[in-house]
Motif scaffolding. Structure first.
Motif, PDB file in Angstrom:
ATOM      1  N   ILE A 269      27.811  -5.599 -66.192  1.00 10.63           N
ATOM      2  CA  ILE A 269      29.238  -5.373 -66.441  1.00 10.63           C
ATOM      3  C   ILE A 269      29.959  -6.678 -66.133  1.00 10.63           C
ATOM      4  N   GLY A 270      30.585  -7.266 -67.134  1.00 12.73           N
ATOM      5  CA  GLY A 270      31.240  -8.553 -66.957  1.00 12.73           C
ATOM      6  C   GLY A 270      32.546  -8.427 -66.198  1.00 12.73           C
ATOM      7  N   VAL A 271      32.762  -9.326 -65.243  1.00 15.00           N
ATOM      8  CA  VAL A 271      34.022  -9.402 -64.495  1.00 15.00           C
ATOM      9  C   VAL A 271      34.714 -10.691 -64.918  1.00 15.00           C
ATOM     10  N   ARG A 272      35.922 -10.544 -65.449  1.00 14.13           N
ATOM     11  CA  ARG A 272      36.654 -11.696 -65.978  1.00 14.13           C
ATOM     12  C   ARG A 272      37.650 -12.222 -64.971  1.00 14.13           C
ATOM     13  N   GLY A 273      37.812 -13.545 -64.960  1.00 17.99           N
ATOM     14  CA  GLY A 273      38.806 -14.164 -64.102  1.00 17.99           C
ATOM     15  C   GLY A 273      38.801 -15.669 -64.287  1.00 17.99           C
ATOM     16  N   LYS A 274      39.590 -16.360 -63.467  1.00 21.25           N
ATOM     17  CA  LYS A 274      39.651 -17.819 -63.515  1.00 21.25           C
ATOM     18  C   LYS A 274      39.011 -18.397 -62.265  1.00 21.25           C
ATOM     19  N   ILE A 275      38.192 -19.414 -62.472  1.00 18.62           N
ATOM     20  CA  ILE A 275      37.448 -20.006 -61.360  1.00 18.62           C
ATOM     21  C   ILE A 275      38.408 -20.549 -60.305  1.00 18.62           C
ATOM     22  N   VAL A 276      38.119 -20.182 -59.049  1.00 17.05           N
ATOM     23  CA  VAL A 276      38.822 -20.749 -57.893  1.00 17.05           C
ATOM     24  C   VAL A 276      37.924 -21.758 -57.187  1.00 17.05           C
ATOM     25  N   ALA A 277      36.674 -21.374 -56.953  1.00 14.58           N
ATOM     26  CA  ALA A 277      35.741 -22.236 -56.229  1.00 14.58           C
ATOM     27  C   ALA A 277      34.356 -22.055 -56.804  1.00 14.58           C
ATOM     28  N   LEU A 278      33.563 -23.122 -56.781  1.00 16.18           N
ATOM     29  CA  LEU A 278      32.196 -23.003 -57.262  1.00 16.18           C
ATOM     30  C   LEU A 278      31.312 -24.058 -56.625  1.00 16.18           C
ATOM     31  N   SER A 279      30.027 -23.728 -56.522  1.00 24.40           N
ATOM     32  CA  SER A 279      29.006 -24.628 -56.006  1.00 24.40           C
ATOM     33  C   SER A 279      27.684 -24.195 -56.621  1.00 24.40           C
ATOM     34  N   SER A 280      26.602 -24.796 -56.180  1.00 27.63           N
ATOM     35  CA  SER A 280      25.296 -24.425 -56.731  1.00 27.63           C
ATOM     36  C   SER A 280      24.924 -22.983 -56.397  1.00 27.63           C
ATOM     37  N   GLN A 281      25.492 -22.428 -55.325  1.00 31.93           N
ATOM     38  CA  GLN A 281      25.112 -21.096 -54.868  1.00 31.93           C
ATOM     39  C   GLN A 281      26.218 -20.046 -54.997  1.00 31.93           C
ATOM     40  N   HIS A 282      27.419 -20.434 -55.399  1.00 30.86           N
ATOM     41  CA  HIS A 282      28.571 -19.528 -55.249  1.00 30.86           C
ATOM     42  C   HIS A 282      29.599 -19.795 -56.330  1.00 30.86           C
ATOM     43  N   ILE A 283      30.194 -18.722 -56.840  1.00 29.23           N
ATOM     44  CA  ILE A 283      31.358 -18.860 -57.717  1.00 29.23           C
ATOM     45  C   ILE A 283      32.360 -17.782 -57.341  1.00 29.23           C
ATOM     46  N   ALA A 284      33.620 -18.179 -57.232  1.00 27.15           N
ATOM     47  CA  ALA A 284      34.707 -17.253 -56.908  1.00 27.15           C
ATOM     48  C   ALA A 284      35.719 -17.290 -58.038  1.00 27.15           C
ATOM     49  N   ILE A 285      36.119 -16.107 -58.510  1.00 30.58           N
ATOM     50  CA  ILE A 285      37.076 -16.045 -59.614  1.00 30.58           C
ATOM     51  C   ILE A 285      38.283 -15.209 -59.205  1.00 30.58           C
ATOM     52  N   ARG A 286      39.441 -15.660 -59.652  1.00 29.91           N
ATOM     53  CA  ARG A 286      40.695 -14.972 -59.362  1.00 29.91           C
ATOM     54  C   ARG A 286      41.028 -14.038 -60.514  1.00 29.91           C
ATOM     55  N   ARG A 287      41.390 -12.807 -60.156  1.00 23.55           N
ATOM     56  CA  ARG A 287      41.783 -11.854 -61.173  1.00 23.55           C
ATOM     57  C   ARG A 287      42.967 -11.041 -60.670  1.00 23.55           C
ATOM     58  N   ASN A 288      43.730 -10.525 -61.624  1.00 19.61           N
ATOM     59  CA  ASN A 288      44.868  -9.672 -61.303  1.00 19.61           C
ATOM     60  C   ASN A 288      44.599  -8.275 -61.822  1.00 19.61           C
ATOM     61  N   ASP A 289      44.760  -7.314 -60.942  1.00 25.07           N
ATOM     62  CA  ASP A 289      44.516  -5.927 -61.289  1.00 25.07           C
ATOM     63  C   ASP A 289      45.818  -5.145 -61.155  1.00 25.07           C
ATOM     64  N   PRO A 290      46.069  -4.194 -62.054  1.00 26.96           N
ATOM     65  CA  PRO A 290      47.312  -3.412 -61.961  1.00 26.96           C
ATOM     66  C   PRO A 290      47.464  -2.663 -60.643  1.00 26.96           C
ATOM     67  N   ILE A 291      46.360  -2.339 -59.985  1.00 22.26           N
ATOM     68  CA  ILE A 291      46.429  -1.591 -58.726  1.00 22.26           C
ATOM     69  C   ILE A 291      46.436  -2.512 -57.523  1.00 22.26           C
ATOM     70  N   THR A 292      45.498  -3.450 -57.467  1.00 22.58           N
ATOM     71  CA  THR A 292      45.364  -4.290 -56.268  1.00 22.58           C
ATOM     72  C   THR A 292      46.256  -5.519 -56.293  1.00 22.58           C
ATOM     73  N   GLY A 293      46.710  -5.920 -57.474  1.00 26.58           N
ATOM     74  CA  GLY A 293      47.361  -7.216 -57.573  1.00 26.58           C
ATOM     75  C   GLY A 293      46.291  -8.300 -57.607  1.00 26.58           C
ATOM     76  N   GLU A 294      46.558  -9.438 -56.972  1.00 24.44           N
ATOM     77  CA  GLU A 294      45.650 -10.575 -57.040  1.00 24.44           C
ATOM     78  C   GLU A 294      44.510 -10.427 -56.039  1.00 24.44           C
TER      79      GLU A 294
END
Length: 309
Positions: A269-294
């Motif tokens: 299941i794909g999770v869409r967002g914009k990259i905040v941080a990344l490395s060889s072992q880790h990627i963090a993406i920012r997303r906005n949800d109608p319920i949780t917000g950012e």
């Protein structure tokens, strides 16, 4: 004065992958917050945080959401470095063992357990796992394969036993490491579901003693809150992840790029967002949800696909 958000684990008691994290809480003596989720979908309070990622467990710290045990373990090690899960002698190997324990070893364990349980497995569980896997959860085939799965499981046990040779207490030497946590997951899973483990361990006394030492670690201290309360924590918090570029990213990805992240084996299941941080072992993406917000959702790189959104 602001207080640190709690370390929340979204899990269910029977989950072997969750047992990894519960043991790490015990090993590092981390106080944690337990959120019990259902074994099968739907999980309406969790999905707004993960963006659809549905594998178990998930760790939540405020509005930062950590998916997959690889990612959760790295974050716990960063926050609580002692005692380390990565001794000098096996720092890289400790993480790499998950590619063995979470795939081949886990698959033989699953097949042995569910093949043995056979008609005791609820139909709604089978339907849920077929949706997760994108393939038939064939109990009849698992039952037919029980002799082969006993052989497979025994082979994995012998590898553990060989690593405990020469009087070692732990797989990497004189201290517990992630190698032990990863391998123990499958032994624990069989122990909690079938009586056959003692028979299989009879020829491996070192592994039998190791299992008892692992079990004695425990889960530290936890408090329980509801799924709704955890969702409320996320909606009131702001992500704490700092932007981090990776100058060596082989595909030239950078913070701000829109991507979709998903596992490469099952639960795609794909999770869409914009990259905040990344490395060889880790990627963090920012997303906005109608319920949780950012929120910022964190994934490992090994075993996951990062695709242009």
């Amino acid at each position: 004065m602001t207080t640190e958000p709690p370390i929340i684990l979204h899990h269910f008691p029977q989950s072997p992958f969750s047992e990894k994290i519960r043991l790490i809480f015990g090993l590092k003596n981390i106080a944690w917050t337990s959120v019990l989720i259902t074994r099968i979908m739907p999980r309406p309070d969790l999905m707004p945080m993960t963006g659809g990622y549905r594998r178990t467990p998930v760790m939540q710290i405020g509005a930062d959401i950590y998916c997959d045990t690889q990612c959760i373990i790295r974050e716990l090690e960063r926050r609580f470095p002692a005692p380390t899960l990565f001794p000098e002698a096996c720092r890289g190997l400790a993480s790499a063992t998950a590619m063995w324990t979470d795939k081949a070893f886990f698959q033989s364990t699953v097949n042995l357990i569910f093949g043995s349980l056979a008609d005791k497995v609820p139909q709604e569980f089978i339907a849920d796992r077929e949706k997760l896997r994108g393939a038939k959860f064939d109990i009849a085939a698992m039952t037919a394969a029980i002799p082969q799965m006993r052989d497979q499981f025994r082979a994995h046990l012998q590898w553990i036993d060989a690593q405990l040779a020469y009087g070692r207490s732990w797989m990497c030497g004189d201290q517990v490491s992630l190698c032990d946590i990863n391998a123990y997951m499958n032994v624990w899973y069989l122990r909690t579901n079938l009586p056959v483990l003692d028979q299989l361990l009879a020829e491996f006394p070192a592994t039998k003693d190791w299992e008892a030492r692992m079990r004695a670690i425990g889960h530290a201290t936890s408090t329980e809150i509801s799924t709704a309360a955890a969702l409320e924590i996320a909606t009131r918090a702001s992500p704490a992840t700092i932007e981090l570029a990776d100058p060596h990213d082989p595909n030239g990805r950078k913070p701000g790029d829109a991507v979709t992240v998903m596992p490469d084996d099952y639960g795609k299941i794909g999770v869409r967002g914009k990259i905040v941080a990344l490395s060889s072992q880790h990627i963090a993406i920012r997303r906005n949800d109608p319920i949780t917000g950012e929120v910022v959702v964190h994934f490992p790189r090994a075993g996951f696909l990062v695709l242009p959104a």
